[in-house]
Design an enzyme around this catalytic site. Structure first.
Site, short mmCIF file in Angstrom:
data_model
loop_
_atom_site.label_atom_id
_atom_site.label_comp_id
_atom_site.label_asym_id
_atom_site.label_seq_id
_atom_site.Cartn_x
_atom_site.Cartn_y
_atom_site.Cartn_z
CG HIS A 122 -29.40 -44.03 -24.48
ND1 HIS A 122 -29.19 -44.48 -25.69
CD2 HIS A 122 -29.81 -42.76 -24.73
CE1 HIS A 122 -29.40 -43.64 -26.71
NE2 HIS A 122 -30.00 -42.38 -26.08
CG ASP A 154 -28.58 -47.38 -26.97
OD1 ASP A 154 -28.85 -47.62 -25.74
OD2 ASP A 154 -28.43 -46.67 -27.62
N GLY A 207 -33.79 -36.14 -27.22
CA GLY A 207 -35.20 -36.29 -27.12
C GLY A 207 -35.63 -37.70 -28.51
CG ASN A 208 -35.01 -36.61 -32.80
OD1 ASN A 208 -34.62 -35.40 -32.94
ND2 ASN A 208 -36.39 -37.03 -33.12
CB SER A 209 -32.34 -41.53 -28.21
OG SER A 209 -31.34 -41.38 -28.17
CG LEU A 253 -13.85 -64.04 -26.78
CD1 LEU A 253 -12.79 -62.81 -27.14
CD2 LEU A 253 -13.21 -65.23 -27.33
CB VAL A 286 -11.42 -61.85 -21.89
CG1 VAL A 286 -11.11 -63.60 -22.25
CG2 VAL A 286 -12.13 -61.49 -23.00
#
Length: 381
Positions: A127, A157, A232-234, A288, A290
């Protein structure tokens, strides 16, 4: 609870919230493109960097950081040792330019850390780079370099980007499977962007095996920490007191009245996907095939007298679920005996397996529970 993914978004694009904004957006997303059964990719037409050289990643069990043979303030030494491996990542996207032209503006920022100094590979959250037309990496020594996407995977992610530069320092990776509740940890990142680059916060492992209903993070048993994690730490590292990266900071509970509830993806669980992104340019997951309708929730199930689960809206022709006999209208309630209450729990459970493995899927159909053996297929990012 309300959670945000810790990227710093400008231009009025605030952190994503639950249950309001994220659930509304994510429900639409899950209905058509969730990893469990999508017939198309989540990545659009993004070009990824061709696979590079074989990756060099160091995992170590280093002794506690010392100074002059005597124990020092661990966080100080960790900041000195790990800080140079942490980078800022600016995400530039299109915006209206002068006289109606199209330019690029900084849309948001996050963090990352170098895992391969020779090849310039950097790990971050998907992200952080999502939608970027240009990525600029800021290093601890003041250099700002444009980066290329090696590979990204919204289902976990995770993303890997690459810069070309000399004199880089790579972080050492630890074993997150050995973490203990109460163990001290340090989070390093860029909350608020470059103005607060490489900020250091200290806390402990508050809990392990946490599950969040957030896309990507739902694929893992997360580390919970009270080390401050802010926008901002992500993508930045969560480090133990041996100076080893044991997690990737990703989200925080921001519900009023709650403090000190940050979450990180365990590095040992993330490493297989990271290696795939580097070596192949994509990640593969069991599927799967689906399509799940996320509008099926506990309230609706209770009204109908049905069990909670993942409602199958569509089954891909020729896919493993179709071949095994799973049908539209089935409600998936268990995978190998593990209870499934919604589509995110289904994703979380399936990601414990590999493509080609056989699992037993329990479905509710016409008032009866049926056990159906299914051989999982491969779904590529």
């Amino acid at each position: 609870m309300g959670y945000y993914k810790g990227s710093n978004y400008s231009f009025g694009r605030g952190p994503r919230l639950l249950p309001t904004a994220v659930v509304a957006l994510f429900s639409a997303l899950l209905g058509g493109i969730l990893a469990l059964g999508l017939g198309h990719s989540l990545y659009g037409n993004r070009a990824v960097q061709p696979p590079g050289n074989p990756v060099t990643i160091t995992q170590s069990s280093a002794p506690p950081v010392t100074s002059g043979g005597q124990p020092n303030f661990p966080a100080v030494q960790i900041a000195k040792t790990v800080g140079p491996t942490v980078v800022g990542i600016a995400n530039f996207q299109g915006s209206g330019g002068l006289f109606g032209g199209q330019g690029l503006s900084e849309y948001g920022s996050g963090s990352g850390f170098i895992i391969d100094a020779k090849n310039g590979y950097i790990v971050t959250n998907y992200h952080v780079i999502d939608g970027a037309r240009k990525l600029v990496v800021s290093l601890a020594d003041g250099r700002n370099l444009e980066a290329k996407v090696v590979g990204g995977d919204p289902r976990t992610d995770l993303a890997v980007i690459k810069i070309s530069a000399n004199n880089l320092t790579a972080a050492q990776l630890g074993d997150s499977n050995k973490l203990q509740v109460g163990e001290p940890v340090v989070a390093i990142g860029n909350p608020g962007g470059q103005e607060f680059a490489r900020s250091v916060t200290v806390g402990v492992v508050s809990a392990t095996n946490r599950v969040l209903n957030l896309q990507g993070e739902a694929s893992f048993n997360l580390i919970q920490t009270d080390a401050a994690i802010n926008p901002g730490n992500s993508g930045g590292p969560l480090v133990n007191y041996q100076g080893l990266v044991i997690g990737i900071n990703s989200a925080k509970n921001q519900e009023p009245g709650f403090e000190g509830m940050g979450f990180a993806i365990p590095i040992s669980d993330a490493l297989p996907t990271i290696k795939q992104l580097i070596e192949k340019g994509y990640a593969s997951h069991p599927a799967l095939l689906v399509t799940i309708d996320s509008r099926y929730n506990a309230e609706y199930a209770s009204q109908e007298g049905w069990p909670q689960g993942a409602y199958v809206a569509q089954v891909n022709v020729g896919g493993p679920a179709a071949q095994a006999g799973i049908k539209p209208g089935d409600v998936i309630t268990e995978v190998n005996g593990v209870r499934i209450r919604n589509s995110l729990e289904l994703t979380h459970e399936l990601f414990k397996y590999k493509a080609g493995e056989k699992v037993t899927v329990t479905v509710y159909r016409n008032g009866t529970s049926i056990n159906i053996p299914v051989v999982l297929s491969e779904l590529k990012s």
